[in-house]
Design an enzyme around this catalytic site. Structure first.
Site, PDB file in Angstrom:
ATOM      1  N   CYS A  81      82.234  63.650  12.172  1.00  0.00           N
ATOM      2  CA  CYS A  81      81.817  64.318  13.308  1.00  0.00           C
ATOM      3  C   CYS A  81      82.879  65.513  13.355  1.00  0.00           C
ATOM      4  O   CYS A  81      82.431  66.792  14.001  1.00  0.00           O
ATOM      5  CB  CYS A  81      81.922  63.402  14.399  1.00  0.00           C
ATOM      6  N   CYS A 199      73.027  57.915  24.826  1.00  0.00           N
ATOM      7  CA  CYS A 199      73.459  57.994  23.480  1.00  0.00           C
ATOM      8  C   CYS A 199      73.136  59.495  22.884  1.00  0.00           C
ATOM      9  O   CYS A 199      71.870  59.824  23.335  1.00  0.00           O
ATOM     10  CB  CYS A 199      72.899  57.022  22.482  1.00  0.00           C
ATOM     11  N   SER A 200      73.995  60.103  22.088  1.00  0.00           N
ATOM     12  CA  SER A 200      73.587  61.322  21.425  1.00  0.00           C
ATOM     13  C   SER A 200      72.346  61.146  20.422  1.00  0.00           C
ATOM     14  O   SER A 200      72.346  60.193  19.920  1.00  0.00           O
ATOM     15  CB  SER A 200      74.800  62.220  20.888  1.00  0.00           C
ATOM     16  N   ILE A 202      69.834  61.990  17.094  1.00  0.00           N
ATOM     17  CA  ILE A 202      69.664  62.581  15.878  1.00  0.00           C
ATOM     18  C   ILE A 202      69.278  63.885  15.709  1.00  0.00           C
ATOM     19  O   ILE A 202      68.437  64.187  16.342  1.00  0.00           O
ATOM     20  CB  ILE A 202      69.054  61.516  14.848  1.00  0.00           C
ATOM     21  N   HIS A 326      73.556  66.630  18.361  1.00  0.00           N
ATOM     22  CA  HIS A 326      74.633  66.181  17.476  1.00  0.00           C
ATOM     23  C   HIS A 326      74.441  66.172  15.972  1.00  0.00           C
ATOM     24  O   HIS A 326      74.423  65.184  15.380  1.00  0.00           O
ATOM     25  CB  HIS A 326      75.094  64.931  17.964  1.00  0.00           C
TER      26      HIS A 326
END
Length: 382
Positions: A81, A199-200, A202, A326
């Site tokens: 990341c 949650c981030s 896909i 993300h």
């Protein structure tokens, strides 16, 4: 050493793209937007630095060729990341060393072609071998934080509410609608107490910047007051026996201290933060690890609006990973683009008033910050 400045920034909207939209197209489009913003031509670019995780071998060279930059020095940077921010660090060091005056930095990722559902842990990930995968680890972090500091599930969920509210005004964000506290708390469970909206996502996307020395700015005919990259700290995790305090955030503490020392500032000098909020609880504990929020108070600060635009310390005016999206290799550069727009007063309805000093934090690797993790901390000033 010479100062290093952001001369221009560009992005494409983050989201889920059709398979016909390639990694190269996303990267090229973001790069062209950055070049246009800086008033730069491809002949001005002396080196290209590309951050990505899933782009494949020599992905940066493919992008450079499509941009008409074949023959320049091109390097690829994979730091999970933190890949995009790591690419920026390499460009920053090259300019400070006098190796070039004008560089192009790109962070890009096409995840939806490669990942269906959640991210599969790497077989060499020591945490994952024990079942300590990302979502489970952050769920444990949230449970421990609630136990230790009396925080509530609703306070943690407010991170998602805040960041989705911010992203309403970001044309590059994957999600551009607000979510209610009830929606976050009652979303499909993923790992108790975290649900889907904690949650981030896909994502696919790309972000880029033209980075210059003072001489490079003159060459492009730009004023000398373009935002300066004051410091970029880079640290890695350390292998420790046992979990210890899961929310200790030693890696964040060390990354912050390195950047603050390099820039000659204190955490209290920071006006806004672009934070790696891969999960709601991550934003909270990392703000505390960086010394930006008192330990144990991050959840309360969020619920009180102190980390919202207009609050004490605005965090993720872009919407962050939770709402802007993300695409892992692009995230670090997206944060830098947001700081650039904030520090030049171009952020529109998400503008942080009086922003003069910003920090971007990216963490790539394991949940606990041990073994495989790397962290970049970028400090920029107007």
């Amino acid at each position: 050493m010479t100062s290093v400045h952001i001369a221009g920034a560009g992005m494409v909207r983050f989201g889920k793209y059709d398979p016909s939209v390639t990694f190269e197209k996303l990267a090229v489009d973001a790069a062209r937007n950055a070049l246009r913003d800086a008033g730069a031509h491809r002949r001005d670019i002396e080196a290209v630095f590309v951050g990505h995780v899933f782009g494949g071998p020599v992905a940066g060279q493919r992008v450079a060729t499509e941009l008409g930059l074949g023959g320049r020095p091109v390097s690829n940077h994979e730091n999970y990341c933190a890949s995009g921010a790591t690419a920026l660090r390499e460009a920053w060091m090259a300019i400070r060393a006098g190796l070039c005056d004008v560089a192009l930095v790109i962070g890009a990722e096409k995840m939806t072609d490669r990942i269906k559902g959640g991210v599969t842990p790497d077989a060499n990930d020591l945490d994952a071998q024990q079942g300590y995968v990302m979502t489970a680890g952050h769920a444990l972090s949230a449970r421990r934080y609630m136990h230790d500091h009396g925080a509530t599930r609703e306070q943690i969920a407010m991170v998602a509410v805040k960041n989705h509210e911010h992203s309403r005004h970001n044309p590059y964000a994957q999600y551009q609608r607000p979510v209610s506290l009830d929606e976050v708390v009652n979303a499909r469970p993923i790992a108790d107490p975290l649900g889907l909206l904690d949650c981030s996502p896909i994502s696919d996307g790309a972000a880029a910047a033209v980075v210059c020395s003072a001489t490079g700015l003159k060459r492009l005919g730009l004023p000398a007051d373009r935002p300066e990259v004051r410091a970029i700290g880079l640290v890695s995790g350390t292998l420790r026996a046992g979990l210890g305090d899961i929310n200790e955030e030693d890696i964040s503490r060390r990354a912050g201290l390195q950047a603050y020392d390099m820039a000659g500032i204190a955490p209290t000098d920071i006006d806004l933060v672009e934070m790696h909020d891969c999960f709601t609880i991550a934003e909270i504990v990392r703000l505390e690890g960086l010394g930006l929020v008192p330990k144990g108070q991050g959840a309360a600060w969020t619920a009180q609006g102190r980390t919202s635009i207009g609050g004490t310390l605005p965090v993720n005016p872009s919407g962050g990973l939770l709402s802007r999206g993300h695409p892992v290799g692009a995230t670090g550069m997206a944060q830098v683009c947001e700081l650039y727009w904030q520090l030049t007063g171009q952020a529109g309805q998400r503008q942080v008033d009086g922003a003069r000093l910003g920090l971007a934090y990216c963490k790539g690797g394991t949940v606990s910050g041990t073994d495989g993790a790397s962290v970049t901390t970028v400090v920029m000033s107007s």
